[in-house]
Design an enzyme around this catalytic site. Sequence first.
Site, PDB file in Angstrom:
ATOM      1  N   THR A 126       0.659  -1.152  -0.182  1.00  0.00           N
ATOM      2  CA  THR A 126       0.098   0.100   0.178  1.00  0.00           C
ATOM      3  C   THR A 126       1.158   1.302  -0.191  1.00  0.00           C
ATOM      4  OG1 THR A 126      -0.131   0.516   2.381  1.00  0.00           O
ATOM      5  CG2 THR A 126      -1.615  -1.249   1.363  1.00  0.00           C
ATOM      6  N   CYS A 127       0.232   2.407   0.014  1.00  0.00           N
ATOM      7  CA  CYS A 127       1.182   3.574   0.010  1.00  0.00           C
ATOM      8  C   CYS A 127       1.773   3.844   1.298  1.00  0.00           C
ATOM      9  CB  CYS A 127       0.085   4.824  -0.152  1.00  0.00           C
ATOM     10  SG  CYS A 127      -1.074   5.167   0.992  1.00  0.00           S
ATOM     11  N   ASN A 128       1.384   3.024   2.418  1.00  0.00           N
ATOM     12  CA  ASN A 128       2.180   3.348   3.898  1.00  0.00           C
ATOM     13  C   ASN A 128       3.058   2.203   4.040  1.00  0.00           C
ATOM     14  OD1 ASN A 128       1.238   5.529   4.255  1.00  0.00           O
ATOM     15  ND2 ASN A 128      -0.744   4.929   5.104  1.00  0.00           N
ATOM     16  N   TYR A 186      -9.724   1.745   7.855  1.00  0.00           N
ATOM     17  CA  TYR A 186     -10.502   0.779   7.579  1.00  0.00           C
ATOM     18  C   TYR A 186     -10.312   0.306   6.234  1.00  0.00           C
ATOM     19  CZ  TYR A 186     -14.369  -2.457   7.983  1.00  0.00           C
ATOM     20  OH  TYR A 186     -15.136  -3.616   8.184  1.00  0.00           O
ATOM     21  N   GLU A 187      -9.526   1.028   5.271  1.00  0.00           N
ATOM     22  CA  GLU A 187      -9.267   0.679   3.787  1.00  0.00           C
ATOM     23  C   GLU A 187      -8.251  -0.646   3.839  1.00  0.00           C
ATOM     24  OE1 GLU A 187      -8.190   3.602   1.397  1.00  0.00           O
ATOM     25  OE2 GLU A 187     -10.179   4.935   1.699  1.00  0.00           O
ATOM     26  N   GLN A 222      -7.560  -4.272   1.470  1.00  0.00           N
ATOM     27  CA  GLN A 222      -6.353  -4.364   0.768  1.00  0.00           C
ATOM     28  C   GLN A 222      -5.804  -5.787   1.141  1.00  0.00           C
ATOM     29  OE1 GLN A 222      -4.563  -0.733   2.014  1.00  0.00           O
ATOM     30  NE2 GLN A 222      -4.884   0.185   0.341  1.00  0.00           N
ATOM     31  N   GLY A 235      -5.595  10.983 -12.530  1.00  0.00           N
ATOM     32  CA  GLY A 235      -5.830   9.599 -11.887  1.00  0.00           C
ATOM     33  C   GLY A 235      -7.093   9.472 -11.217  1.00  0.00           C
ATOM     34  N   VAL A 236      -8.036   8.839 -11.881  1.00  0.00           N
ATOM     35  CA  VAL A 236      -9.282   8.586 -11.256  1.00  0.00           C
ATOM     36  C   VAL A 236      -9.710   7.143 -10.649  1.00  0.00           C
ATOM     37  CG1 VAL A 236     -11.695   9.132 -11.736  1.00  0.00           C
ATOM     38  CG2 VAL A 236     -10.148  10.300 -13.088  1.00  0.00           C
ATOM     39  N   LYS A 252      -9.292   4.430  -7.189  1.00  0.00           N
ATOM     40  CA  LYS A 252      -9.969   4.715  -5.919  1.00  0.00           C
ATOM     41  C   LYS A 252      -9.692   6.036  -5.093  1.00  0.00           C
ATOM     42  CE  LYS A 252     -11.261   2.177  -2.026  1.00  0.00           C
ATOM     43  NZ  LYS A 252     -10.932   0.546  -1.003  1.00  0.00           N
TER      44      LYS A 252
END
Length: 417
Positions: free
Chosen positions: A57-59, A119-120, A124, A193-194, A196
């Site tokens: 993920t991004c983190n 919560y996302e 993932q 960028g469209v 999520k």
Amino acid sequence: MQVSHSKEIANFHIVGINYKKTDAAIRGLYAINQAQYQELLEHARTVQLDDLFVLSTCNRTEIYGFAPSPRDLMELLCRKSQGTMLQLEEMAYIKSGEDAIRHLYQVGTGLDSQILGDYEIIGQIRNAAKFSKAKQCLGGFLERLVNSVLQVSKLIKTETGLSKGTVSVAFATVRMLERICPDIRNKKIVLLGVGKIGRNTCKNMIEYLGVKQITLINRTMQVAQDFAGQHGLRFAPIEDMVPEMRAADVILVASNAPQPTVLAPHLADSGPKLVIDLSIPFNVAAAVGELPEVSLVNVDELSKVQDETLQNRLGEVPKALGIIEEHMAEFLYWYKMRKHAVVLKAVKDKLHEIHMREIQQQKNGNDYKMEDVEQVSSRIIQKMINLMAGKVRKETEKSDLYIAMINDIFETGVKQD
């Protein structure tokens, strides 16, 4: 790479990097896209590592799985990412056994997220495990563990306030825009960028800031066109990206390219701009932030935007940890019982083998008599005693332990000194 290992909990590891010790630039080096993920799993099977999954993920980027050593998982990750083994050894955290299991519970429930209670992350994890299972790389242990984490995440969401309130990178973007662009409604905004994150950020800007001057740009124009139609926004083809960005006041970049798509020459001498990069790896070149009239913000800076909601969530942490410990104990009990079941089945098979062999020897094509059955039973019992006695004689250092266990299992009533 060594491949012989058992599915004992001690051989279950997690290796990862996250926002706590690395910045977004370093995390970007170890980010794994879907194509890389597939290649990683395919290679894993060739070296007999077949119970694992990767969370990227991004983190964070984390690899969970069974292996002789955590280093085997590190090598897999470095093989398919842009990062080096040397840097990963320096920056990574490694957990094994029950610590690794507990870590997955805490990640899946948002306790380890950069934004507490995010919560996302659970979606993932679900998708990462599902992808691994589709590639025959998710075994029974990990599938059961992930399902338990999914259940606990849902339970914590409904029974605690850990995820209450609106806090996310998308919402943090809105709070930042609200603070540094008080006249945001009058600004021209481009969203590149469209996916999520882009859609969520756009919806938050419309709902909380009341902005409408948003132009959507996406590599697949139909995606941008459909979303623009749903929300009364403008869209433009990817070919017009540069002139659209040059005319904008605020540029949000939420694309998913493996390398920067927004470069310094694109925005040079185009006036004051705020550029927010929501992508991992970065999709805005660092040189953009050096332009005299451009302010560049990335996801790490966004995540520092605090909200009173976070303070309320901190009070829910002990309750969430209690739920995790309860369900983790249930999972470990299942694991232990599963191990016992395997052993008991093997014992049953062994007894059946002895039984059938003795029956066959006794029959010799003749009819049974009661005394024959008694003789067979007696021989079976004696053979089992011989097996146990032979093991006790062979393992002299453990003989007392074995005898004590046999005594306890069969409840003989014999007292031992």
